[in-house]
Design a protein around this motif. Structure first.
Motif, PDB file in Angstrom:
ATOM      1  N   LEU A 176       0.801  -1.226   0.000  1.00 34.89           N
ATOM      2  CA  LEU A 176       0.000   0.000   0.000  1.00 34.89           C
ATOM      3  C   LEU A 176       0.837   1.281   0.000  1.00 34.89           C
ATOM      4  N   PRO A 177       1.864   1.415   0.842  1.00 32.82           N
ATOM      5  CA  PRO A 177       2.662   2.643   0.786  1.00 32.82           C
ATOM      6  C   PRO A 177       3.368   2.821  -0.555  1.00 32.82           C
ATOM      7  N   THR A 188       3.011  12.806  -3.258  1.00 32.03           N
ATOM      8  CA  THR A 188       4.290  13.049  -2.607  1.00 32.03           C
ATOM      9  C   THR A 188       4.141  13.055  -1.083  1.00 32.03           C
ATOM     10  N   GLU A 189       2.919  12.914  -0.591  1.00 31.06           N
ATOM     11  CA  GLU A 189       2.672  12.882   0.850  1.00 31.06           C
ATOM     12  C   GLU A 189       3.258  11.634   1.500  1.00 31.06           C
TER      13      GLU A 189
END
Length: 94
Positions: free
Chosen positions: A25-26, A34-35
């Motif tokens: 997921l990440p 970009t978070e």
């Protein structure tokens, strides 16, 4: 002895499949925003956390015959996992 509603191979596949999805997921999020900015170390630590939690859950299911005890133990593993994750992410204790 109370058995799991899933066959042993099915719950193991579900457990480790969910761990792989959580680990991916990440990486997927990094493709769209970009978070989220993880490096290799972040993925290694999260993968180790998932492996330890998954191993603990597997041990719980194999060693605990009672469904209620399994649920309480699994909830404890999940709580510890989330507390460690929150501490590493934002430092809630220090």
């Amino acid at each position: 002895m109370t058995s799991s509603p899933l066959q042993p191979a099915a719950w193991r596949m579900a457990l480790w499949g969910a761990a792989v999805v959580l680990l991916l997921l990440p990486w997927v999020a990094m493709q769209f925003t970009t978070e989220v900015s993880w490096d290799l170390g972040d993925f290694v630590v999260f993968g180790a956390m998932l492996a330890i939690a998954g191993g603990a859950l597997e041990g719980i299911v194999r060693l605990t015959p009672h469904r209620r005890a399994r649920l309480w133990a699994a909830a404890a593993v999940a709580l510890v996992f989330l507390l460690i994750w929150a501490e590493l992410a934002v430092g809630i204790f220090g």
